[in-house]
Enzyme design. Sequence first.
Site, PDB file in Angstrom:
ATOM      1  NE  ARG A 160      -1.729   8.360  -5.071  1.00  6.15           N
ATOM      2  CZ  ARG A 160      -0.489   8.504  -4.636  1.00  6.15           C
ATOM      3  NH1 ARG A 160       0.204   7.453  -4.193  1.00  6.15           N
ATOM      4  NH2 ARG A 160       0.076   9.696  -4.632  1.00  6.15           N
ATOM      5  CB  THR A 201      -2.974   3.953   0.517  1.00  5.41           C
ATOM      6  OG1 THR A 201      -2.890   4.773  -0.650  1.00  5.41           O
ATOM      7  CG2 THR A 201      -4.208   3.067   0.416  1.00  5.41           C
ATOM      8  CG  LEU A 253      -1.942  -1.063   1.419  1.00  8.55           C
ATOM      9  CD1 LEU A 253      -2.688  -0.863   2.741  1.00  8.55           C
ATOM     10  CD2 LEU A 253      -2.932  -1.065   0.266  1.00  8.55           C
ATOM     11  CG  ASP A 254       0.548   4.161  -3.037  1.00 10.85           C
ATOM     12  OD1 ASP A 254       1.377   3.331  -3.445  1.00 10.85           O
ATOM     13  OD2 ASP A 254      -0.337   4.663  -3.756  1.00 10.85           O
ATOM     14  CE  LYS A 255       5.133   9.109   4.684  1.00 15.16           C
ATOM     15  NZ  LYS A 255       6.110  10.220   4.542  1.00 15.16           N
TER      16      LYS A 255
END
Length: 305
Positions: free
Chosen positions: A240, A143, A139-141
Amino acid sequence: MDTEIKVVVNSEYSGLRLDKFLAEQEELELSRSFIKKLIEEGKVTVNGLHRKASYKVRGGEIIAVLLPPPRELSVKPEEIPLDIVYEDEDLVVVNKKAGMVVHPAEGNWDGTLVNALLYHCQNLSGIGGVLRPGIVHRLDKDTSGLLVVAKNDLAHQSLAEQIKEKKAVREYWTIVHGYLKNKEGIIDLPIGRHPRDRQKMAVVSNGKTAQTVYKVLEEFNKGFTLIQAKLLTGRTHQIRVHFSYLGHPVLGDPKYGPQNNPFGVKRQMLHAIKLSFIHPRSGELLEFTAPLPEDFQRVLAKLRG
C-alpha cells in the site's frame, strides 16, 4: 527464565540511539517503550556494559538483550468460522477474509484470527508471545488471502527463516489507480513510521529496507490497473505504501489514497492470492492459491465490462 538475544551493530546504524536501534531489529519485534523498560531494568548491555537508552551505538558493538519469559496465554479461544486451506501437525494455512484482525491488540482483544485458531487448534507455537502465538507473518485487517500459522516452535523458526531468506513466496493481486510507467520491476524504497501521522507508514530515508516485485497484469480504460506483487520483505502496509508513493494508491484504501472511489468498495483491493514454502518437517514444497473474493471479482467485472 530470561532468554538472551545478541545483536551485532552494523556500521550503517552507528550514531543511532540504543533504544531506537533495538526497536528496528526484526528479530526482536519489540516496541520502543518496552525496550526502554528493559534498559531501565538492566536487561540490556552493550559489550557487557549497561548503557542508557540515549546511548549512541557504534558499528561492531555486541548488544545483549534479556527477554523475560512470555506471560501465560490469556487470549480466549472463540468459535469463529475459518477457511482452512491446509492443515497438519505442524502448521495451518488459512484463507483470511477481509475485515478480520490477525492478532489481538489495543482495541481488538477478541474476534481475531488468533482467537479463532486457539479454538480450532488448541496448540500454537509460543514464539510469537502471548498475543501472537503461531503468527509468522501478518495481513492487514482489510487485506484478504493466504496466511500460514505455526503450531510448534520448529515450524515457526523454519517458516520465519524462509521468509527472512526470501525462500517463501508471497504473491498478491491488487488494483491500483492509474497506469504505471514501467510494466514490471522492483520497488526498492525504505519504509518507516510516518514522521507526523504515527498511525501510518511512509517511504522515509531512515526506514527499513522494503522491496516489492511487481508486474502489470491488466490495464483498464477507466484509469485502473490490476497488478501482481511479490514481497521480498514484509514491512507494515508495504504494498500500500509503495504504490501510494509512486502515485498509484490501492483502490479502496482511504489511509494512503482517495477517501472515496467510484465502486463504493469498503476496503483496499489487496488479496494474498498465492503462498509457497518448504514444509518444515518433510522438506516438501507446498504451494497454495486462494481465489479472488467476491468484492474483488465484482470490481474486476465492472472494469472489464
